[in-house]
Design a protein around this motif. Structure first.
Motif, mmCIF file in Angstrom:
data_model
loop_
_atom_site.group_PDB
_atom_site.id
_atom_site.type_symbol
_atom_site.label_atom_id
_atom_site.label_comp_id
_atom_site.label_asym_id
_atom_site.label_seq_id
_atom_site.Cartn_x
_atom_site.Cartn_y
_atom_site.Cartn_z
ATOM 1 N N SER A 36 2.035 -0.647 -7.821
ATOM 2 C CA SER A 36 2.826 -1.157 -7.156
ATOM 3 C C SER A 36 3.794 -2.199 -8.134
ATOM 4 O O SER A 36 4.670 -2.635 -7.609
ATOM 5 C CB SER A 36 2.357 -1.664 -5.829
ATOM 6 O OG SER A 36 1.837 -0.798 -5.026
ATOM 7 N N ASN A 37 3.187 -3.116 -8.777
ATOM 8 C CA ASN A 37 3.664 -4.147 -9.700
ATOM 9 C C ASN A 37 4.256 -3.436 -10.958
ATOM 10 O O ASN A 37 5.063 -4.227 -11.753
ATOM 11 C CB ASN A 37 2.931 -5.010 -9.959
ATOM 12 C CG ASN A 37 1.412 -4.946 -10.821
ATOM 13 O OD1 ASN A 37 1.139 -3.669 -10.762
ATOM 14 N ND2 ASN A 37 1.036 -5.681 -11.594
ATOM 15 N N ASP A 38 4.225 -2.332 -11.233
ATOM 16 C CA ASP A 38 4.953 -1.727 -12.410
ATOM 17 C C ASP A 38 6.283 -1.680 -12.149
ATOM 18 O O ASP A 38 6.798 -1.399 -10.931
ATOM 19 C CB ASP A 38 4.573 -0.331 -12.712
ATOM 20 C CG ASP A 38 3.289 -0.051 -13.343
ATOM 21 O OD1 ASP A 38 2.923 -1.088 -14.196
ATOM 22 O OD2 ASP A 38 2.406 0.688 -13.149
ATOM 23 N N VAL A 79 -5.106 2.031 1.725
ATOM 24 C CA VAL A 79 -6.475 2.522 2.201
ATOM 25 C C VAL A 79 -6.273 3.236 3.544
ATOM 26 O O VAL A 79 -6.679 4.446 3.746
ATOM 27 C CB VAL A 79 -7.429 1.165 2.719
ATOM 28 C CG1 VAL A 79 -8.868 1.867 3.059
ATOM 29 C CG2 VAL A 79 -7.669 0.470 1.282
ATOM 30 N N ASP A 80 -5.397 2.557 4.488
ATOM 31 C CA ASP A 80 -4.987 3.348 5.717
ATOM 32 C C ASP A 80 -3.826 2.292 6.224
ATOM 33 O O ASP A 80 -3.654 1.242 5.584
ATOM 34 C CB ASP A 80 -6.057 3.367 6.775
ATOM 35 C CG ASP A 80 -6.909 2.010 7.072
ATOM 36 O OD1 ASP A 80 -6.396 0.976 6.955
ATOM 37 O OD2 ASP A 80 -8.264 2.126 7.268
ATOM 38 N N PRO A 81 -3.051 2.339 7.621
ATOM 39 C CA PRO A 81 -2.108 1.620 7.851
ATOM 40 C C PRO A 81 -2.647 0.169 8.130
ATOM 41 O O PRO A 81 -3.686 -0.076 8.654
ATOM 42 C CB PRO A 81 -1.777 2.264 9.288
ATOM 43 C CG PRO A 81 -1.922 3.443 9.159
ATOM 44 C CD PRO A 81 -3.231 3.903 8.269
ATOM 45 N N GLN A 82 -1.963 -0.726 7.613
ATOM 46 C CA GLN A 82 -2.406 -2.222 7.468
ATOM 47 C C GLN A 82 -1.205 -3.065 8.404
ATOM 48 O O GLN A 82 -0.085 -2.626 8.626
ATOM 49 C CB GLN A 82 -1.961 -2.947 6.075
ATOM 50 C CG GLN A 82 -3.085 -2.103 5.143
ATOM 51 C CD GLN A 82 -4.529 -2.191 5.332
ATOM 52 O OE1 GLN A 82 -4.807 -3.526 5.737
ATOM 53 N NE2 GLN A 82 -5.263 -1.248 5.455
ATOM 54 N N THR A 83 -1.691 -4.009 9.219
ATOM 55 C CA THR A 83 -0.826 -4.827 9.881
ATOM 56 C C THR A 83 -0.838 -6.288 9.290
ATOM 57 O O THR A 83 -1.901 -6.801 8.968
ATOM 58 C CB THR A 83 -1.583 -5.163 11.521
ATOM 59 O OG1 THR A 83 -1.848 -3.867 11.905
ATOM 60 C CG2 THR A 83 -0.721 -5.742 12.166
ATOM 61 N N ARG A 95 3.523 -3.221 10.742
ATOM 62 C CA ARG A 95 2.343 -2.305 10.140
ATOM 63 C C ARG A 95 3.108 -1.523 9.209
ATOM 64 O O ARG A 95 4.211 -0.904 9.398
ATOM 65 C CB ARG A 95 1.893 -1.478 11.448
ATOM 66 C CG ARG A 95 1.097 -2.193 12.262
ATOM 67 C CD ARG A 95 0.389 -1.316 13.441
ATOM 68 N NE ARG A 95 -0.775 -0.762 12.739
ATOM 69 C CZ ARG A 95 -1.611 0.405 13.353
ATOM 70 N NH1 ARG A 95 -0.882 0.892 14.509
ATOM 71 N NH2 ARG A 95 -2.752 0.712 12.830
ATOM 72 N N ALA A 96 2.374 -1.002 8.273
ATOM 73 C CA ALA A 96 2.766 -0.344 6.879
ATOM 74 C C ALA A 96 1.679 0.624 6.287
ATOM 75 O O ALA A 96 0.714 0.259 6.351
ATOM 76 C CB ALA A 96 3.483 -1.146 6.057
ATOM 77 N N PHE A 97 1.894 1.548 5.888
ATOM 78 C CA PHE A 97 1.266 2.511 4.919
ATOM 79 C C PHE A 97 1.876 3.143 3.793
ATOM 80 O O PHE A 97 3.096 3.614 4.015
ATOM 81 C CB PHE A 97 0.676 3.753 5.857
ATOM 82 C CG PHE A 97 -0.078 4.627 5.216
ATOM 83 C CD1 PHE A 97 -1.544 4.544 4.682
ATOM 84 C CD2 PHE A 97 0.515 5.984 4.814
ATOM 85 C CE1 PHE A 97 -2.055 5.420 3.974
ATOM 86 C CE2 PHE A 97 -0.289 6.914 4.231
ATOM 87 C CZ PHE A 97 -1.390 6.758 3.633
ATOM 88 N N LYS A 98 1.450 2.690 2.537
ATOM 89 C CA LYS A 98 2.115 3.450 1.530
ATOM 90 C C LYS A 98 1.413 4.511 1.071
ATOM 91 O O LYS A 98 0.218 4.773 0.823
ATOM 92 C CB LYS A 98 2.175 2.373 0.236
ATOM 93 C CG LYS A 98 2.996 1.170 0.775
ATOM 94 C CD LYS A 98 2.955 0.006 -0.390
ATOM 95 C CE LYS A 98 3.949 -1.129 -0.005
ATOM 96 N NZ LYS A 98 4.021 -2.170 -1.348
ATOM 97 N N LEU A 100 -3.027 -2.708 1.258
ATOM 98 C CA LEU A 100 -1.571 -2.003 1.393
ATOM 99 C C LEU A 100 -1.003 -1.328 0.052
ATOM 100 O O LEU A 100 -0.726 -0.287 -0.211
ATOM 101 C CB LEU A 100 -0.504 -2.767 1.846
ATOM 102 C CG LEU A 100 0.899 -2.377 2.272
ATOM 103 C CD1 LEU A 100 0.633 -1.344 3.272
ATOM 104 C CD2 LEU A 100 1.809 -3.437 2.672
ATOM 105 N N ASP A 101 -1.421 -2.327 -1.117
ATOM 106 C CA ASP A 101 -0.710 -1.703 -2.390
ATOM 107 C C ASP A 101 -1.812 -1.121 -3.386
ATOM 108 O O ASP A 101 -1.449 -0.898 -4.332
ATOM 109 C CB ASP A 101 -0.096 -2.910 -3.246
ATOM 110 C CG ASP A 101 1.195 -3.680 -2.650
ATOM 111 O OD1 ASP A 101 1.665 -3.023 -1.821
ATOM 112 O OD2 ASP A 101 1.267 -4.665 -2.994
#
Length: 320
Positions: free
Chosen positions: A90-92, A122-126, A138-141, A214-215
């Motif tokens: 994610s930081n590239d 890992v799974d959806p994060q809040t 809430r997000a999931f990448k 998340l990342d």
């Protein structure tokens, strides 16, 4: 206040993704998120080659809509582009995701798991409540079949644009923003705000274990600046990683036909004037000229592809 005589971005028209196989990507986006097909065209000739900086290009472009937003799947039929590096993080600085808004994260996540995705989170994060700008989001990448970065995002009642809270019947609502990894916030703000006339919409710093999960990036701490154009709509998020620091830069030999290529289409009110301004500020151009489209099938009257300070592709267009 801005006046119409200012040269500036009016709105984001679409996000274009270079894909390996349009049929595969079309199936994925229409089935996994219920995007609707708008058009399916194949373009070739000098204008498109000059626009994208790829000689002799023959491009199949499938346009899809979700809510009010458009994406374009772009397959170079006669050129084999380089794949996205499999060890991307994610930081590239080539990291760029589409944030797809959902009305119910748990249902959307359950639906998505039956498709060929590669999870990043890992799974959806809040996001924790102490984060004022994005607490409760809430997000999931994850990655699509080509390795393009995507995010599901859901907003609590007090966050996000009004329109995300008006339609509770659909599971997938539209695209809120495209987020890009950058090396320096001030440098990017000069490009997007001072030169292109976009406006700062939000600022936050996300960190702690939530961002790490998340990342999938240990100890992640990221400074996030949200930008919107004058006419609102889809935005751009600048992701400036404080920890673990900046990732790898976008290789200078990557081209529009390579699979990592994503171009944000920005509608501008005066392309000639803006191009002069960008040339005067040392911006890198991919297009050899401002391309004029006489063809009635083209959604643009004019176009010119440039790069932002980190090499992300920005297609400046005047609509037909």
């Amino acid at each position: 206040m801005s006046t119409q005589t200012d040269v500036q971005v009016q709105k984001i028209r679409a996000i274009g993704l270079t894909v390996t196989n349009c049929n595969r990507s079309l199936d994925f986006y229409t089935q996994a998120f219920l995007f609707e097909l708008v058009s399916d065209i194949t373009l070739e000739g000098q204008d498109y080659s000059d626009l994208e900086g790829v000689p002799g290009a023959k491009i199949r472009i499938v346009t899809l809509r979700l809510g009010d937003e458009l994406i374009k799947l772009m397959e170079y039929l006669n050129i084999q582009g380089k794949p996205i590096p499999s060890d991307s993080q994610s930081n590239d600085l080539w990291f760029q995701h589409l944030a797809i808004v959902v009305s119910d994260m748990d249902r959307a996540y359950a639906h998505l798991r039956s498709f060929p995705i590669e999870p990043i989170s890992v799974d959806p994060q809040t996001i924790p409540p102490e984060n004022e700008a994005s607490g409760g989001v809430r997000a999931f990448k994850f990655n699509d079949p080509d390795g393009h970065d995507l995010e599901l995002i859901s907003f609590p009642p007090d966050k996000g644009q009004d329109k995300w809270h008006q339609n509770s019947h659909s599971l997938f609502l539209g695209i809120d923003h495209s987020a890009i990894a950058i090396s320096n916030t001030e440098q990017s703000l000069h490009f997007y705000c001072d030169l292109l006339g976009m406006q700062i919409d939000s600022r936050s710093v996300n960190w702690q274990s939530t961002q790490t999960r998340l990342d999938n990036l240990p100890g992640a701490k990221v400074r996030i600046t949200g930008l919107r154009p004058v006419q609102d709509g889809m935005g751009i998020e600048l992701l400036d990683y404080i920890l673990p620091g900046k990732g790898r830069p976008i290789p200078s030999d990557w081209k529009s036909c390579d699979i990592a290529h994503i171009q944000i289409e920005l509608v501008v009110n005066n392309l000639e004037q803006l191009v002069d301004k960008l040339r005067g500020n040392g911006v890198e151009f991919v297009s050899s000229r401002i391309v004029q489209f006489a063809d009635s099938t083209s959604p643009y009257r004019q176009g010119c592809l440039v790069k932002d300070p980190d090499g992300h592709a920005i297609l400046l267009i005047v609509e037909s």
